[in-house]
Every structure is written in C-alpha cells, then in structure tokens.
Design an enzyme around this catalytic site. Structure first.
Site, PDB file in Angstrom:
ATOM      1  N   LYS A   1      -2.755  11.678  -1.639  1.00  0.00           N
ATOM      2  CA  LYS A   1      -4.063  11.020  -1.535  1.00  0.00           C
ATOM      3  C   LYS A   1      -4.948  11.445  -0.739  1.00  0.00           C
ATOM      4  CE  LYS A   1      -1.756   6.858  -3.808  1.00  0.00           C
ATOM      5  NZ  LYS A   1      -1.999   7.054  -5.294  1.00  0.00           N
TER       6      LYS A   1
ATOM      7  N   SER B   1      -3.416  -1.342  -2.294  1.00  0.00           N
ATOM      8  CA  SER B   1      -4.423  -0.180  -3.125  1.00  0.00           C
ATOM      9  C   SER B   1      -5.283  -0.760  -4.216  1.00  0.00           C
ATOM     10  CB  SER B   1      -3.291   0.284  -3.909  1.00  0.00           C
ATOM     11  OG  SER B   1      -2.511  -0.437  -4.815  1.00  0.00           O
TER      12      SER B   1
ATOM     13  N   LYS C   1      15.797 -11.293  -3.009  1.00  0.00           N
ATOM     14  CA  LYS C   1      14.441 -10.896  -2.414  1.00  0.00           C
ATOM     15  C   LYS C   1      13.611 -12.331  -2.261  1.00  0.00           C
ATOM     16  CE  LYS C   1      11.485  -9.177  -5.334  1.00  0.00           C
ATOM     17  NZ  LYS C   1      10.746  -8.567  -6.256  1.00  0.00           N
TER      18      LYS C   1
HETATM   19  C1  LIG Z   1       0.813   1.391  -2.535  1.00  0.00           C
HETATM   20  C2  LIG Z   1       1.183   2.528  -3.337  1.00  0.00           C
HETATM   21  N1  LIG Z   1       2.465   2.999  -3.065  1.00  0.00           N
HETATM   22  C3  LIG Z   1       2.934   3.858  -3.457  1.00  0.00           C
HETATM   23  C4  LIG Z   1       2.333   4.787  -4.591  1.00  0.00           C
HETATM   24  C5  LIG Z   1       2.863   5.844  -5.116  1.00  0.00           C
HETATM   25  O1  LIG Z   1       2.367   7.269  -4.476  1.00  0.00           O
HETATM   26  P1  LIG Z   1       2.555   8.379  -5.028  1.00  0.00           P
HETATM   27  O2  LIG Z   1       1.295   8.747  -6.153  1.00  0.00           O
HETATM   28  O3  LIG Z   1       2.762   9.666  -4.009  1.00  0.00           O
HETATM   29  O4  LIG Z   1       3.569   8.455  -5.817  1.00  0.00           O
HETATM   30  C6  LIG Z   1       0.983   4.366  -4.871  1.00  0.00           C
HETATM   31  C7  LIG Z   1       0.325   5.107  -5.823  1.00  0.00           C
HETATM   32  O5  LIG Z   1      -0.751   4.906  -6.214  1.00  0.00           O
HETATM   33  C8  LIG Z   1       0.621   3.080  -4.132  1.00  0.00           C
HETATM   34  O6  LIG Z   1      -0.711   2.675  -4.687  1.00  0.00           O
END
Ligand SMILES: Cc1ncc(COP(=O)(O)O)c(C=O)c1O
Length: 400
Positions: free
Chosen positions: A250, A191, A158
């Site tokens: 969400k 996020s 990576k």
């Molecule tokens: C950027 C990101 N990807 C994936 C996820 C995972 O999503 P899920 O809650 O559907 O598992 C989150 C969860 O908060 C997230 O913030």
C-alpha cells in the site's frame, strides 16, 4: 468435470448476482507518469480515462522512479523470480536486507517477510494459536478477513470485543485466568471505516492480563509515525505491541507482507508457519525495491504532514458540498450509501458521466447497511481533482 459440478458452481454465482454482491472488475491501463489518471476499457469497448479515487498507493510509491529504477536494476542483475522457497534457495541478500530494514523501521528485534500481508496474518495467527493448547483469541469485531481466517485455522476459541472498546476487552480479559495464553488481535487503522484503535490502552491491558498483542498496521505503515513506522509509534506505545503486521503493497507501493517482533516469535513462525515455509519467496528485485521505498519514506518526513493536509483539504471541499462522509481521525474517507444497488449505481454513474473511479464497497467487505464509496486520496491528487470529485459526488448523490 460433470455437469453436476458445473451447474453447482454456476448456481452459486447466480445467487450472488441475485443478492447484488457479484463483483465486476474494471480493467485499468495504469500509467506511472499520469497516475491517478487511469485509462480503462469501458463496456462499449471504448478506451476512456478517469481519476482513481480508490487506490491504496497512498504515497504514490508504486510510480516512484527511485523504486522502479531499483527494481529494474536488480532484475537486470538477478533475473525475476527467486526460484525457491526461503529454505530451498529462495533467500537472497535482498530478502535478508529487507527484513533488516523492517526490523529497524519498527525497532523490533527482527522481521519476517511473506508474499502478502494477508498471508502473514493468516499463517502467523494460525500458527501462534495452534501451539497454545489452552490458548484463546480476543478479537475486535471489525477485524480483517485475513486475521479471521488465521484465527479460525488455529481451531482455538475466539472472544469478540466491541469495535475499539477498551472496556469490553477488559471485561473479557477479566473472565480468563491470568496464566491462560491469550492473543489480542486488532488493526490500528481500520481499512473500511477509517477508525483508529486505542493501541496504548490495549497495550496496557495486554501487559496487565498477560496477553500477547497482535496489531495489523497495514493501512498505517508509511503514513503514520514520524518515519512511517505506523500508528503505534504515533501513539507512543510501539514497545507494548508484541507483533506488528504490515504490508509493502500500500503506502510502500510494491508487494508483500511482514511481521516484526521479538526474535523468539519470528524464529518460531519462520520454523512452523506453512504459509511462510511452503511457498516460493518474493522476487529479489521486489525486495530491493521495497527497501528503496521504505528508505525514501523514512528520509522524506515532510511527506506525511503533506499527505495529512491533502486529506484535510479534501474533507473541507466535501463538507462545502454537503457530501455525507463518515468523520474519522484517519486518511480513509468513506461516503456511506447504505444500500448495495444504490452504491453500485452511484459508482457506475460517477465513472460513466464524470470520469471518477471509486469502487463500490459492498457486503461481505462491509456489513449490510454499511455499503460505501471508500475514498482514498494520494499525494498526487490535485486541488482541481478534489473539486471535481466533490461536484461529481454531489451530482450523483443529490439527484439520483
Ligand atoms: C486490514 C488489512 N489487513 C491485511 C490486508 C492484506 O494486505 P495485502 O494486500 O498485503 O495482502 C489488507 C488488504 O487490503 C487489509 O485491508
């Protein structure tokens, strides 16, 4: 279990507590009618209420009558659990329809649903990486834990590029032979910081350097794009994204995750990804409720500009009170505190003295020094609640 194991695990948790990073959960009583006002059990055993400022239910679809009525209808019809993996009796008409609805939303050949977006990221990246013996990932330094877990599980190398840096990504791509398989991995809306990726630039780089582009749109679906298709649509580059990852949990207010991509990719993941194959599928009613939610958000286009105006209004009010939030182009408003203990103390005071619920965000969710109170507004938050939040934040930040 012998005391060796017991003591070992207990000591590890004690170390976390000493570090200030032990997580405590607030037990909520959620009311669909009253949300974002929630009731909670306080430490003194009393039931109190607070305004929730940290939910990802951005469009309040978890409380929508349309969504819950559809779930109830299909529960009455089909029962609750699916009773099987997708391959062994766990594929119903609702799973099929949800995948069709998602491929239509993203205008991709097909879509594949998973039990969460975490699982979708983890198992898809692990499976895609593992199949390319000479493959390499190019990953944004701020990527979510689910993508990091997937890349790690693939055992492929990576290369990490600076957050949202087209220049650094280009530099790294230039060091790799054109024929070598590469997967660029990023989020669209980050996020925690609320920053936004230059997806159109990344799409051009992917094309120029013969790479696949994988984008997590978890915080963008339902919120961005004219019909809620996500940020790639808003940036007019959806065709350049090879694999979109999204969540139903969400803005769509239900549960589950998915990828949308060319059929060659979804067929491959469907056939080889353990996190898709070896797990009981989502309840049919949840799939049907997700379709109702997607259709509602596609139809009601005015909700996205309305939501953005809510975000803008909240920020105006915070500015007046000099609340030090990080400016960004998205809907996520982090108030950076920069210290674990202070962040926890401010959050506790907000809840106890002001009835404001905002969970402290600490390491490892964010880097040390970037501890924050991550504010998320929903469509239902009122002007009055915004003022109350700003006043409460001012009281705890400027007096503590
Ligand atoms: C950027 C990101 N990807 C994936 C996820 C995972 O999503 P899920 O809650 O559907 O598992 C989150 C969860 O908060 C997230 O913030």
């Amino acid at each position: 279990m012998t005391s060796f194991y017991n003591d070992f695990f207990a000591e590890r948790t004690e170390l976390l507590k000493a570090d200030g990073n032990y997580r405590t959960f607030l037990t909520l009583q959620k009311s669909a009618a009253l949300f974002p006002v929630v009731e909670f059990h306080d430490t003194d055993g009393m039931q109190r209420s607070a305004v929730n400022w940290c939910s990802n239910d951005y469009m309040n679809m978890s409380c929508s009558d349309i969504v819950t009525a559809r779930a109830q209808e299909v529960i009455a019809e089909s029962g609750l659990g699916s009773g099987g993996t997708r391959n062994i009796s766990g594929t119903t008409i609702h799973h099929r329809r949800l995948e069709e609805s998602l491929s239509e939303l993203h205008q991709k050949e097909s879509a594949l649903i998973f039990n969460s977006a975490f699982l979708a990221n983890q198992t898809t990246l692990a499976t895609l990486g593992a199949v390319f013996e000479q493959g390499v990932f190019l990953s944004d330094e701020r990527n979510h834990a689910s993508m990091i877990a997937g890349m790690q599980a693939s055992k492929r190398p990576k290369r990490i590029f600076r957050h949202n840096s087209t220049e650094h990504l280009r530099e790294l791509l230039q060091t790799l032979p054109l024929h070598q398989p590469k997967i660029i991995v990023c989020e669209s809306v980050y996020s925690m910081s609320g920053s936004i990726a230059p997806l159109a630039d990344f799409a051009e780089l992917a094309k120029e350097y013969n790479a696949l582009l994988y984008v997590d749109e978890v915080h963008a679906v339902g919120v961005y794009g004219a019909s809620g298709q996500g940020l790639a649509f808003e940036q007019n580059c959806a065709d350049g994204i090879d694999i979109i990852n999204g969540t139903l949990a969400k803005a769509f207010g239900t549960l589950g995750g998915y990828i949308a991509a060319n059929r060659s990719i979804t067929e491959f993941v469907r056939s080889f990804a353990p996190g898709f194959i070896f797990t009981t599928s989502l309840p049919p009613a949840l799939c049907a409720a997700s379709i109702a939610s997607i259709e509602y958000l596609v139809r009601n286009k005015h909700l996205r500009p309305l939501y953005r105006s809510h975000v803008a209004r909240l920020r105006e009010i915070l500015r007046v009170k000099h609340i030090p939030f990080a400016e960004n182009p998205s809907h996520i408003t982090p108030v950076v505190i920069g210290d674990t203990e202070r962040c926890k103390a401010l959050s506790a005071r907000l809840l106890r003295d002001f009835g404001v619920y905002v969970q402290p965000i600490n390491y490892p969710t964010v880097r040390r020094g970037e501890e924050c109170l991550r504010l998320t507004i929903t469509l239902r938050h009122t002007e009055e609640q915004m003022h109350h939040l700003a006043d409460s934040l001012a009281s705890v930040i400027f007096t503590a």
